[in-house]
Design a protein around this motif. Structure first.
Motif, PDB file in Angstrom:
ATOM      1  N   VAL A   1      12.422 -25.279  70.017  1.00 37.04           N
ATOM      2  CA  VAL A   1      11.329 -24.538  69.992  1.00 37.04           C
ATOM      3  C   VAL A   1      10.158 -25.295  70.222  1.00 37.04           C
ATOM      4  O   VAL A   1      10.128 -26.742  69.940  1.00 37.04           O
ATOM      5  N   PRO A   2       9.277 -24.765  70.709  1.00 30.26           N
ATOM      6  CA  PRO A   2       7.848 -25.797  70.828  1.00 30.26           C
ATOM      7  C   PRO A   2       7.289 -26.626  69.416  1.00 30.26           C
ATOM      8  O   PRO A   2       7.523 -25.753  68.281  1.00 30.26           O
ATOM      9  N   LYS A   3       7.304 -27.662  69.612  1.00 33.23           N
ATOM     10  CA  LYS A   3       6.845 -28.299  68.129  1.00 33.23           C
ATOM     11  C   LYS A   3       5.765 -27.673  67.322  1.00 33.23           C
ATOM     12  O   LYS A   3       4.832 -27.096  67.802  1.00 33.23           O
ATOM     13  N   GLY A   4       5.803 -27.447  66.255  1.00 30.54           N
ATOM     14  CA  GLY A   4       5.133 -26.737  65.465  1.00 30.54           C
ATOM     15  C   GLY A   4       5.285 -25.282  65.199  1.00 30.54           C
ATOM     16  O   GLY A   4       4.414 -24.716  64.445  1.00 30.54           O
ATOM     17  N   THR A   5       6.231 -24.891  65.732  1.00 31.81           N
ATOM     18  CA  THR A   5       6.103 -23.363  65.493  1.00 31.81           C
ATOM     19  C   THR A   5       7.560 -22.904  64.888  1.00 31.81           C
ATOM     20  O   THR A   5       7.753 -21.944  64.573  1.00 31.81           O
TER      21      THR A   5
END
Length: 83
Positions: free
Chosen positions: A66-70
């Protein structure tokens, strides 16, 4: 350089480029455990040996990129479960 050498050089360049692209894409992603839907995990786990083989939704040992931070916003964890 003859046609055969040119073809071999082009093939090698394609293979090298294909190996670099996924690494660059993975830099802005992270493994997120516990969010993969059944059959949509990104890699092997202790229960099986390949991507796409998860049997249940949101299994704690299954992960997706997943996209970083999500990850935590989606209800997952960035660390694997304790064994």
């Amino acid at each position: 350089m003859n046609k055969r050498q040119a073809l071999i050089a082009a093939a090698l360049a394609t293979v090298c480029a294909a190996q670099v692209a996924p690494a660059a894409a993975a830099d802005d992603k992270e493994k997120c455990y516990g969010v993969a839907k059944a059959g949509q995990n990104d890699c092997a786990s202790s229960a099986h040996s390949c991507a796409g083989q998860s049997k249940t939704d949101s299994a704690p040992g299954e992960w997706k990129y997943v996209p970083k931070g999500t990850c935590e916003k989606a209800g997952g964890k960035t660390t694997p479960p304790a064994k």
